[in-house]
Design a protein around this motif. Sequence first.
Motif, PDB file in Angstrom:
ATOM      1  N   ALA A  28     109.048  57.827  70.239  1.00 56.96           N
ATOM      2  CA  ALA A  28     109.520  57.974  71.424  1.00 56.96           C
ATOM      3  C   ALA A  28     111.218  57.418  71.419  1.00 56.96           C
ATOM      4  O   ALA A  28     111.933  57.726  71.935  1.00 56.96           O
ATOM      5  N   GLU A  29     111.003  56.101  71.179  1.00 51.23           N
ATOM      6  CA  GLU A  29     112.104  55.225  71.103  1.00 51.23           C
ATOM      7  C   GLU A  29     113.235  55.665  70.414  1.00 51.23           C
ATOM      8  O   GLU A  29     114.394  55.722  70.712  1.00 51.23           O
ATOM      9  N   GLU A  30     112.815  56.055  69.081  1.00 53.52           N
ATOM     10  CA  GLU A  30     113.756  56.633  68.138  1.00 53.52           C
ATOM     11  C   GLU A  30     114.472  57.819  68.576  1.00 53.52           C
ATOM     12  O   GLU A  30     115.537  57.994  68.481  1.00 53.52           O
ATOM     13  N   ALA A  31     113.827  58.764  69.077  1.00 55.28           N
ATOM     14  CA  ALA A  31     114.114  60.156  69.605  1.00 55.28           C
ATOM     15  C   ALA A  31     115.038  59.862  70.892  1.00 55.28           C
ATOM     16  O   ALA A  31     116.150  60.373  70.610  1.00 55.28           O
ATOM     17  N   LEU A  32     115.018  58.728  71.848  1.00 55.86           N
ATOM     18  CA  LEU A  32     115.732  58.560  72.757  1.00 55.86           C
ATOM     19  C   LEU A  32     117.008  57.925  72.272  1.00 55.86           C
ATOM     20  O   LEU A  32     118.290  58.539  72.647  1.00 55.86           O
ATOM     21  N   LEU A  33     116.859  56.911  71.338  1.00 56.04           N
ATOM     22  CA  LEU A  33     118.315  56.466  70.568  1.00 56.04           C
ATOM     23  C   LEU A  33     119.051  57.398  69.788  1.00 56.04           C
ATOM     24  O   LEU A  33     120.173  57.492  69.853  1.00 56.04           O
ATOM     25  N   ALA A  34     118.153  58.521  69.313  1.00 56.59           N
ATOM     26  CA  ALA A  34     119.081  59.361  68.556  1.00 56.59           C
ATOM     27  C   ALA A  34     119.833  60.340  69.411  1.00 56.59           C
ATOM     28  O   ALA A  34     120.903  60.566  69.219  1.00 56.59           O
ATOM     29  N   SER A  35     119.245  60.680  70.499  1.00 56.96           N
ATOM     30  CA  SER A  35     119.928  61.561  71.635  1.00 56.96           C
ATOM     31  C   SER A  35     121.361  60.661  72.191  1.00 56.96           C
ATOM     32  O   SER A  35     122.301  61.334  72.253  1.00 56.96           O
ATOM     33  N   SER A 174     113.009  52.314  83.366  1.00 56.01           N
ATOM     34  CA  SER A 174     112.351  53.003  82.097  1.00 56.01           C
ATOM     35  C   SER A 174     113.670  52.982  81.173  1.00 56.01           C
ATOM     36  O   SER A 174     114.688  52.769  81.418  1.00 56.01           O
ATOM     37  N   ARG A 175     113.239  53.284  80.015  1.00 53.27           N
ATOM     38  CA  ARG A 175     114.168  53.228  79.001  1.00 53.27           C
ATOM     39  C   ARG A 175     115.174  54.535  79.096  1.00 53.27           C
ATOM     40  O   ARG A 175     116.350  54.447  78.760  1.00 53.27           O
ATOM     41  N   LYS A 176     114.680  55.774  79.761  1.00 55.08           N
ATOM     42  CA  LYS A 176     115.415  56.754  79.906  1.00 55.08           C
ATOM     43  C   LYS A 176     116.470  56.515  80.962  1.00 55.08           C
ATOM     44  O   LYS A 176     117.514  56.928  80.774  1.00 55.08           O
ATOM     45  N   GLU A 177     116.326  55.650  81.946  1.00 51.32           N
ATOM     46  CA  GLU A 177     117.097  55.271  83.141  1.00 51.32           C
ATOM     47  C   GLU A 177     118.253  54.579  82.393  1.00 51.32           C
ATOM     48  O   GLU A 177     119.540  54.500  82.936  1.00 51.32           O
ATOM     49  N   SER A 178     118.060  53.548  81.619  1.00 48.45           N
ATOM     50  CA  SER A 178     119.213  52.668  80.963  1.00 48.45           C
ATOM     51  C   SER A 178     119.885  53.414  80.077  1.00 48.45           C
ATOM     52  O   SER A 178     121.121  53.219  80.235  1.00 48.45           O
ATOM     53  N   ILE A 179     119.197  54.411  79.501  1.00 44.86           N
ATOM     54  CA  ILE A 179     120.276  55.161  78.666  1.00 44.86           C
ATOM     55  C   ILE A 179     121.146  56.117  79.239  1.00 44.86           C
ATOM     56  O   ILE A 179     122.369  56.459  79.040  1.00 44.86           O
ATOM     57  N   ILE A 180     120.538  56.640  80.428  1.00 45.79           N
ATOM     58  CA  ILE A 180     121.548  57.610  81.241  1.00 45.79           C
ATOM     59  C   ILE A 180     122.656  56.486  81.896  1.00 45.79           C
ATOM     60  O   ILE A 180     123.628  57.048  81.898  1.00 45.79           O
ATOM     61  N   HIS A 181     122.237  55.437  82.285  1.00 43.50           N
ATOM     62  CA  HIS A 181     123.342  54.353  82.896  1.00 43.50           C
ATOM     63  C   HIS A 181     124.514  54.243  81.760  1.00 43.50           C
ATOM     64  O   HIS A 181     125.311  54.437  82.052  1.00 43.50           O
ATOM     65  N   GLU A 182     123.790  54.116  80.641  1.00 49.98           N
ATOM     66  CA  GLU A 182     124.951  53.648  79.591  1.00 49.98           C
ATOM     67  C   GLU A 182     125.657  54.827  79.404  1.00 49.98           C
ATOM     68  O   GLU A 182     127.000  54.568  78.999  1.00 49.98           O
ATOM     69  N   ALA A 183     125.146  55.958  79.280  1.00 50.10           N
ATOM     70  CA  ALA A 183     126.074  57.193  78.781  1.00 50.10           C
ATOM     71  C   ALA A 183     126.778  57.377  79.852  1.00 50.10           C
ATOM     72  O   ALA A 183     127.992  57.864  79.615  1.00 50.10           O
TER      73      ALA A 183
END
Length: 310
Positions: A28-35, A174-183
């Motif tokens: 799941a982490e790999e998929a999030l990072l890839a996106s 959540s990891r998703k929240e951090s990714i959305i924030h960074e993006a």
Amino acid sequence: MVILVEKLGRSLKFHHRLDHNNHPNHDAEEALLASFQAFRSEVSKLLSQIMVEAKPGSEFLSLAWVHRCLEALPMIDKAFAKLVVDVDYPIGKWEAAASEAYLKHSLNVLELLNKISSSLSHLSQARLALAHGLSLIESSPSLALKHLQKIQPNDLGNDFKVEGTKRNEEQFSSRKESIIHEAMMIMISSGLWLFGIMISGLCSDVKPYFLMRKSAHNLHDPSLESLDSLLSEEIRQKSMLKEIKEVNEAAAELATKIEHRKGDAAAEILGRRLEVLEKMLQKIGKQTDCLFSEVLVARNKLLDTIRLKK
């Protein structure tokens, strides 16, 4: 920038199914990072495409280039919308910080689009004055000379400022929240950088660029910094756009020719350049109005989503 709210509001599955028998958390982490990396690469590609013409000594600072910068804004937003869908994190799940950051940014975008509209209006009025002077050459050369003045920079005043958006240094739920924030920070910094280019060019003033450049750098996007290093010195030296410079040169040449009663050829040159200027101003104006409407609609839909959550 414009968010495709309809797409963001849908909760879609990942394109790649997670293999629960083979370290599901890792997969799941790999998929999030890839996106996320796909989003970041797309933004870098879009900005790099804009910078293709930015070569030392070339006259790439032009209205046509401003239009390409304007076109990049919704394309960056689409890349962000795709990321939100790919990581299965629709706006209905966003925490308050992410929603507030986007709402603040969208308000900034609306204000900056208004600045562009104001600058376009200034240039259009100057163009009309020159066109009027051109029409008076035969009937009243002396009166024509009074109208054949160079297009002056548009002073936005000392109150011009940009409300920056700071990174959230707190822990995310959540990891998703951090990714959305960074993006979102990448989207915001890219947008500020592009607006700086456009407004400085349209105003023939370096101040907006360096002000928004500072705000964009505060968000620490490495890909933006490398591109910016190629551009900042060029804007510092040549803040006037190519088409405006050419109109001013033609107007000055015509004024000189009129005084010596030899203005026919010079008048034709100025007329052609004013036509080019008019078409580009209309093109940018139409795109600006379209973006403003889309941002406003998207912002209102996001506000509606937030209200429904309460």
